[in-house]
Enzyme design. Structure first.
Site, PDB file in Angstrom:
ATOM      1  CG  HIS A 473      47.113  54.032  46.063  1.00 56.24           C
ATOM      2  ND1 HIS A 473      47.597  53.193  45.089  1.00 56.24           N
ATOM      3  CD2 HIS A 473      47.679  53.618  47.227  1.00 56.24           C
ATOM      4  CE1 HIS A 473      48.407  52.301  45.640  1.00 56.24           C
ATOM      5  NE2 HIS A 473      48.470  52.542  46.937  1.00 56.24           N
ATOM      6  CE  LYS A 665      37.624  51.181  34.189  1.00 54.39           C
ATOM      7  NZ  LYS A 665      39.009  51.077  34.567  1.00 54.39           N
ATOM      8  NE  ARG A 666      36.234  52.851  43.368  1.00 48.69           N
ATOM      9  CZ  ARG A 666      36.613  54.133  43.416  1.00 48.69           C
ATOM     10  NH1 ARG A 666      35.748  55.063  43.799  1.00 48.69           N
ATOM     11  NH2 ARG A 666      37.835  54.491  43.069  1.00 48.69           N
ATOM     12  CE  LYS A 671      37.347  54.052  39.229  1.00 42.70           C
ATOM     13  NZ  LYS A 671      38.718  53.842  38.758  1.00 42.70           N
ATOM     14  CB  THR A 776      45.715  47.556  38.593  1.00 39.80           C
ATOM     15  OG1 THR A 776      44.514  47.577  39.377  1.00 39.80           O
ATOM     16  CG2 THR A 776      46.829  48.247  39.369  1.00 39.80           C
ATOM     17  CE  LYS A 780      43.473  43.443  38.200  1.00 34.91           C
ATOM     18  NZ  LYS A 780      42.374  43.839  39.092  1.00 34.91           N
TER      19      LYS A 780
END
Length: 929
Positions: A473, A665-666, A671, A776, A780
């Site tokens: 990953h 998210k983290r 990001k 992912t 969602k």
């Protein structure tokens, strides 16, 4: 850590072994941390020849088959003592086996009934294969049970001899002992009722006699108690949970393995805008779903030395450990949806060995014995311990090996219960390395086969290379796991020897393939030389695995062309990809029941819950005004729920007419939550400089950010603080009002996600292209009809293929452009808007000028590795496009519907099915009754 192992079984009554493992029910199969393991287990009945002729006793239940009564179907004739619920049991058996009942005839004969079921297979044909007929009859016999004596005659229509099925385990002998055993097993033949009334009654019994609360004074916590376990961080851990759900639902008889952490991922507490970490005591009040298996324990060893011993004239290495701990199993059932199959998640807890404290107790050194016990139990105490220190690195390595060793011992034990030839191991067991955390499995299983089972090295290596597959990953080489050899040699000295030998053999073979290209040999070596000599766990995993998986098409291309280019050129046949997915059962059915009901209504079926591809049927209704109206009502209902939570949590009251714009998210630089915050600052700056009349034309926004920063990640923590500083300024500005709100949701977890995701209008996925392996979270939001604002990164590329670029808002540099932009460095031009926003933060407009200086330095021209400045102009254009679409409610609703309609491809059911067919080579195994 995540692993999956799959055993391949040829005998029909066996089940497979997760570092994940899976067997087929009726045919052979070939084949973190979560691991999945598939155990072999005998049936709970035995067959014996009956002395009865074709006509059974009048007091015996019988099952016969008649293929002459109908040209189009097979008749199963069941004679059994009448009892409540038996008809439902029989019809369920046919349904589970994939058979259809055309019609049925029921007759009564005293206390018995005779039921004739006319049945066809899944293709509408009569059943003529004798093996299938026998399998169906045995399943029926197993399900209907006996008549008090535990027997059922299964009568062959073409033979004079029948078969009697009797429950196993009855005590041989006479007298009172046998009578007690017979009574006990007759009671065990019954099943607890699972109708709503019976379940309610059992809950009341639990409240009064287990929890010791009055039935007139208890709430949902006493009734169910299911808090967040928090046993993972970010999307990868939740992806593993989706995998387990799909494995069970698709009837793969898998077992999962993991660590039973005493404290989960830390609870995030925000004080004055700063993140503070507190322990997550998720086990404080117990876990009602787990079953402690105190009899399932294995010794796990650490430290010590390796000694040479003579064995039949040959030198062998023997590991003399310096510390031994016990791994104790805790089982958590994972039920499938729409199937009787339930798989198992086995979590390991660390306990002191039985002889661990003996010397301390004997000498009266009780304090030392307590310290030793605490040191042992700390192995499974904390999820993701801070590894900036040597002690932290050692603890992480201990956790990895503890998990690997216990799981492999369990798998090997199950294998040896049914087999005595390790040549059969690759046909019975497959181990899937889900990232590199469980890659020590390779060295551990070599140690077991060579040191304990005394196999020849080459024979053991050939076996091991047939049972492993690997999914990574990670995108960039810098993020790949490496273990310092001095640490590994201290903690696991025998394993370091094994790894050196694996590498030595590989290097010799590689020289024969590529010659003396020393640079390439150095890059491909398992051992990395340098200031800190280390073991490259990714290289080890690739060398030993028959398949190497990426988690999206873009990710796979990156692995082949960049990250693992040397290995791809050597073994191109190893590399493939299986795009990640999420389960619609958690992220629609549970999280968004209103949308679930709407989907079932307009699709005319609930079958989409097991087959998400049916969601494409929503495209047929996208122009129906009634459907769009109901869709908007569902979204508004979910926004109301989220707005109430926000007000309760933060005191900020938000408008339901605003666009709910979410990034959860983290917290990480790649990001790019900072890009989002800078966009919010720009929006605020524009509003402040607008005429009041112009402000009336602005789309109101509620910007929601959530996520945790790793305890040692200072830049990520400063991003959280900046978010709160900006929110403080914006939310208290009377000039702005409801036009713009910024909310940070603390302690983001699955329970919070179940409110945030259904209530979001727009979801942001801003990673710099080429840095997100899959992602992912976007899936969602997509399933819930949320529109995406995203870069062309990870699985977003495939989402574009499925729903079309017109139904989301794309921005930013493409993956092939990123390297060129970085090379420009200080010559790279950024928009004036970006420079202005950055200056506002630098000059202390939001306070804490000195604190934010280092954060601003990371995105200054020449230092902007993640290209926030370069992508800022494109980002603002995408935000403007989102505003323009939102003021056209019908257009927005159509885009929302088409997003959900295209989400079926991103179900974890598809992911698991592809792994099963292409990587593990396994078949589903349905529960036979």
């Amino acid at each position: 850590m995540h692993t999956i192992s799959f055993p391949h079984l040829t005998n029909a009554h066996t089940f497979p072994n997760l570092l994940t493992s899976f067997p087929p029910f009726s045919s052979p199969a070939h084949f973190s941390p979560i691991s999945v393991h598939f155990p072999t287990a005998p049936r709970n009945y035995r067959l014996r020849a009956s002395t009865n002729e074709s006509t059974p006793s009048t007091s015996t239940s019988t099952i016969t088959v008649d293929n002459s009564d109908s040209a189009n179907s097979t008749a199963f004739v069941i004679r059994a003592r009448n009892r409540i619920g038996l008809l439902q049991v029989i019809t369920r058996v046919f349904k589970v086996l994939g058979l259809s009942i055309d019609r049925a005839i029921v007759e009564f004969e005293g206390d018995f009934f005779i039921k004739r079921f006319f049945v066809t297979d899944s293709h509408g044909n009569k059943i003529e294969d004798l093996e299938n007929l026998e399998r169906i009859k045995r399943a029926l016999a197993e399900a209907i049970g006996g008549d008090g004596d535990g027997t059922v005659s299964v009568v062959k229509s073409t033979a004079n001899r029948g078969i009697v099925v009797r429950r196993a385990g009855l005590v041989e002998g006479f007298g009172e002992r046998k009578a007690k055993a017979e009574r006990m097993f007759s009671l065990m033949d019954g099943f607890l009722k699972n109708d709503p009334f019976s379940l309610q009654k059992d809950i009341l019994h639990h409240v009064e006699y287990t929890v010791a609360r009055s039935r007139f004074n208890f709430d949902d916590y006493e009734a169910y108690q299911e808090g967040d376990a928090a046993l993972g961080n970010g999307g990868l851990a939740r992806f593993s949970a989706c995998q387990m759900d799909s494995l069970a639902t698709l009837d793969y008889p898998a077992w999962g393995y993991g660590l039973r952490y005493e404290y989960g991922l830390f609870r995030q507490i925000i004080v004055d805008g700063f993140q503070h970490e507190q322990p997550d005591y998720w086990l404080n009040f117990g876990n009602p779903w787990e079953i402690e298996r105190i009899h399932v324990t294995y010794e796990v060893k650490f430290y010590g030395t390796v000694e040479d011993v003579d064995r039949n004239g040959e030198k062998h290495e023997v590991w003399i450990p310096g510390e031994t701990v016990e791994a104790v199993a805790y089982d958590n059932p994972i039920p499938g949806y729409g199937t009787r199959n339930t798989i198992n998640l086995r979590l390991w807890a660390a306990k002191p060995s039985n002889h661990f404290d003996l010397e301390a107790y004997n000498t009266g050194d009780y304090i030392n014995s307590i310290v030793n016990r605490q040191r042992t139990e700390s192995i499974s105490n904390v999820l993701y311990p801070d590894d900036r220190s040597h002690q932290g690195k050692e603890m992480r390595l201990k956790q990895q090996y503890f998990f690997v060793s216990a799981s492999l011992q369990d798998i090997i034990r199950r294998f040896k219960e049914a087999h005595n030839n390790f040549d059969e191991l690759p046909e019975k067991v497959a181990l899937h390395l889900n990232d590199t955390h469980p890659s020590l499995s390779i060295a551990e299983i070599m140690r077991i086969l060579v040191d304990e089972e005394q196999l020849d090295w080459n024979k053991a290596w050939n076996i091991v290379c047939k049972i492993f597959s690997f999914t990574t990953h990670t995108v960039v080489a810098e993020g790949l796991e490496k273990i310092p050899t001095d640490l590994l040699g201290s903690l696991l000295p025998r394993h370091l020897q094994i790894l050196y030998k694996i590498n030595s053999n590989f290097m010799e073979e590689l020289k024969k393939r590529i010659g003396l290209d020393y640079n390439r040999l150095s890059r491909m070596s398992i051992v990395e030389e340098g200031a800190v000599k280390s073991i490259r766990m990714a290289n080890l995993s690739i060398i030993c695995s028959h398949t190497v998986n990426g988690v999206s098409k873009l990710h796979s291309d990156t692995l082949k062309m960049r990250t693992f280019k040397d290995f791809y050129e050597l073994w191109p046949e190893k590399f493939q990809y299986t795009t990640n997915g999420v389960t619609q059962r958690r992220w629609i059915v549970v999280s968004n029941p209103s949308l679930c009901a709407l989907l079932s209504k307009w699709l005319g079926t609930e079958a989409w819950i097991r087959n998400a591809d049916l969601l494409t049927g929503l495209r047929d209704h996208v122009d129906n005004t009634g459907f769009r109206h109901e869709w908007k009502m569902v979204k508004r209902l979910n926004k109301m729920r989220l707005a109430e939570y926000i007000e309760t949590m933060s005191g900020v009251k938000v408008s339901l007419d605003a666009m709910f714009d979410v990034q959860v998210k983290r917290i990480h630089e790649y990001k790019r939550q900072l890009l989002n915050i800078f966009g919010i600052i720009h929006r605020y700056d524009c509003l402040k400089n607008m005429d009041k009349n112009d402000r009336t034309k602005v789309v109101p926004r509620v910007c929601i950010i959530g996520g945790k920063a790793a305890p040692g990640y200072e830049i990520a923590k400063k991003i959280i603080k900046l978010c709160h500083a900006v929110a403080e300024k914006i939310n208290n500005d009377a000039d702005i009002g409801d036009l713009l709100k910024l909310v940070f949701i603390p302690d983001y977890n699955v329970s919070v996600a179940e409110m945030v995701i259904p209530g979001a209008d727009l979801s942001q996925h801003l990673s710099t292209a080429g840095h997100e392996a899959s992602g992912t979270g976007s899936m969602k939001f997509l399933m819930n009809g949320c529109l995406l604002l995203a870069t062309a990164d990870g699985s977003t590329v495939e989402i574009i293929e499925e729903i079309g670029s017109d139904n989301l808002f794309l921005f930013g540099a493409k993956v092939q452009e990123v390297a060129e932009l970085r090379e420009k460095g200080g010559a790279l031009k950024v928009p004036l808007q970006f420079a202005r926003v950055l200056r506002m933060v630098r000059d202390g407009y939001f306070g804490d000028k000195d604190y934010f200086k280092s954060l601003c330095d990371t995105v200054e021209v020449g230092n902007d590795f993640y290209l926030l400045g370069s992508d800022f102009g494109s980002y603002l254009e995408a935000q403007a496009a989102a505003d323009k679409a939102f003021v056209e409610p019908e257009k927005w609703t159509k885009m929302s519907i088409l997003s959900a309609a295209g989400s079926g491809r991103f179900s974890s059911d598809r992911t698991i099915r592809e792994y099963a067919e292409r990587t593990w080579k396994i078949d589903p195994c349905q529960c036979p009754f």
